[in-house]
Design an enzyme around this catalytic site. Sequence first.
Site, PDB file in Angstrom:
ATOM      1  CG  ASP A  13      -1.733   1.220   1.384  1.00 13.10           C
ATOM      2  OD1 ASP A  13      -2.320   1.651   0.379  1.00 13.10           O
ATOM      3  OD2 ASP A  13      -1.812   1.765   2.503  1.00 13.10           O
ATOM      4  CG  ASP A  15      -2.071   7.213   0.856  1.00 14.18           C
ATOM      5  OD1 ASP A  15      -1.081   7.739   0.317  1.00 14.18           O
ATOM      6  OD2 ASP A  15      -3.221   7.303   0.395  1.00 14.18           O
TER       7      ASP A  15
END
Length: 222
Positions: A13, A15
């Site tokens: 991922d 963020d």
Amino acid sequence: MTNFTTIKGFAFDMDGVLADTAKFHTVAWHQIADEVGTTWTPELEESLKGIDRMGSLALIMDAGGVADKYDQTARENLATKKNTHYRELISTLTPDDILPGMQKFLTELKAAGYQMSVASASKNSPFIIERLGLTDYFKAVVDPASVTAGKPDPAIFAAAADVLGLQPSEVIGIEDSAAGIQSINGAGETSVGIGDKDVLKAANINFGSTADVTLAAIEAAW
């Protein structure tokens, strides 16, 4: 969980895992919430983690009870406004903004021959990776627009394995959101959660901070 020795790749991922771009999302979404009359709360902020742009906007409108006041065109205009503000904020990113331990971890994975991809709900991921100076580490970035549904649907992490030419059982997914962990698990990959164990209780392996993540630590937690 499969045997650790069968792992050949990692899907990240963006963020909250590679960089703290979540703070910029918060600023930009808070502005939109104010504009539509939704009260910003820590609970609302948490619910947006890992969710794509239009999904986040829908959550904000639902929280304020204003969903019926905005048609699709108005929603798209608000989403564009949010993204314009967000891109202005992330344009200030530099390699110094990589979260603690992640540069070293990526270097470790590359040296060990693991393949890597990015599975982010953000369509700005390629731009962010470039700003962070991490482009050479990743074979591919999954475009959220190219999958059938956003997180928590497993499609994006399934695609993150596919672009590496790997089976889901050969991939570890790394996330900081509950929606992301659900996506990883649904894709049949091994999930590593970074953050509050109570929030990420569905993760196969948990770390409190990005600084704690190493190959040895993952294998030890297996």
